[in-house]
Write a protein that holds these residues in place. Structure first.
Motif, PDB file in Angstrom:
ATOM      1  N   ASP A  76      39.610  30.560 -41.810  1.00  0.00           N
ATOM      2  CA  ASP A  76      38.994  31.370 -40.760  1.00  0.00           C
ATOM      3  C   ASP A  76      38.440  32.667 -41.351  1.00  0.00           C
ATOM      4  N   VAL A  77      39.197  33.268 -42.249  1.00  0.00           N
ATOM      5  CA  VAL A  77      38.743  34.495 -42.914  1.00  0.00           C
ATOM      6  C   VAL A  77      37.495  34.197 -43.738  1.00  0.00           C
ATOM      7  N   VAL A 110      35.252  31.874 -43.298  1.00  0.00           N
ATOM      8  CA  VAL A 110      34.110  31.643 -42.404  1.00  0.00           C
ATOM      9  C   VAL A 110      33.528  32.974 -41.939  1.00  0.00           C
ATOM     10  N   ARG A 111      34.390  33.915 -41.537  1.00  0.00           N
ATOM     11  CA  ARG A 111      33.901  35.232 -41.110  1.00  0.00           C
ATOM     12  C   ARG A 111      33.194  35.961 -42.247  1.00  0.00           C
ATOM     13  N   ILE A 112      33.726  35.854 -43.453  1.00  0.00           N
ATOM     14  CA  ILE A 112      33.110  36.510 -44.612  1.00  0.00           C
ATOM     15  C   ILE A 112      31.739  35.921 -44.893  1.00  0.00           C
ATOM     16  N   LYS A 130      29.751  34.230 -42.915  1.00  0.00           N
ATOM     17  CA  LYS A 130      28.819  34.553 -41.825  1.00  0.00           C
ATOM     18  C   LYS A 130      28.318  35.986 -41.962  1.00  0.00           C
ATOM     19  N   ALA A 131      29.209  36.894 -42.323  1.00  0.00           N
ATOM     20  CA  ALA A 131      28.814  38.296 -42.478  1.00  0.00           C
ATOM     21  C   ALA A 131      27.839  38.472 -43.637  1.00  0.00           C
ATOM     22  N   THR A 167      29.910  44.027 -37.988  1.00  0.00           N
ATOM     23  CA  THR A 167      30.073  42.662 -38.503  1.00  0.00           C
ATOM     24  C   THR A 167      30.793  42.669 -39.844  1.00  0.00           C
ATOM     25  N   GLU A 214      34.516  43.704 -39.279  1.00  0.00           N
ATOM     26  CA  GLU A 214      35.308  42.632 -38.680  1.00  0.00           C
ATOM     27  C   GLU A 214      35.614  41.516 -39.675  1.00  0.00           C
ATOM     28  N   ALA A 215      34.752  41.352 -40.678  1.00  0.00           N
ATOM     29  CA  ALA A 215      34.993  40.353 -41.722  1.00  0.00           C
ATOM     30  C   ALA A 215      35.913  40.897 -42.813  1.00  0.00           C
TER      31      ALA A 215
END
Length: 97
Positions: free
Chosen positions: A11-12, A14-16, A18-19, A61, A64-65
């Motif tokens: 999950d981490v 994916v956020r990274i 995407k950012a 963004t 949050e990542a």
């Protein structure tokens, strides 16, 4: 590593990713890396030629990542890279940009 830990780490990641999948945000990361010190949001926005509202969106963004951290002093916000996140999830990335 348990399945839960693996899913959390994914999950981490994916956020990274995407950012980082945006040219302006990559430019922000590059600007902070090249400065070597924390910068106020206005300075970074100017160097990246981003409007205040656009830059604010990108900073949120990235924060949050877990890629940047923000420190507020009076009315000014200062940002700097969270090198630990890069070292943990993207070793060698900062030296490549």
């Amino acid at each position: 590593m348990t399945i839960e830990q693996t899913l959390l780490a994914d999950d981490v990641r994916v956020r990274i990713f995407k950012a980082l999948a945006d040219g302006t945000r990559l430019q922000i990361i590059r600007t902070l890396k090249e400065s070597g010190v924390e910068m106020n949001c206005g300075e970074v926005g100017e160097k990246c030629e981003a409007s205040k509202s656009n830059a604010s969106y990108h900073f949120r963004t990235l924060r949050e990542a877990g890629l940047i951290t923000v420190r507020k002093e009076a009315q000014t916000k200062y940002i700097h890279l969270n090198v630990e996140t890069f070292d943990s999830y993207l070793p060698g990335f900062l030296s490549s940009i």
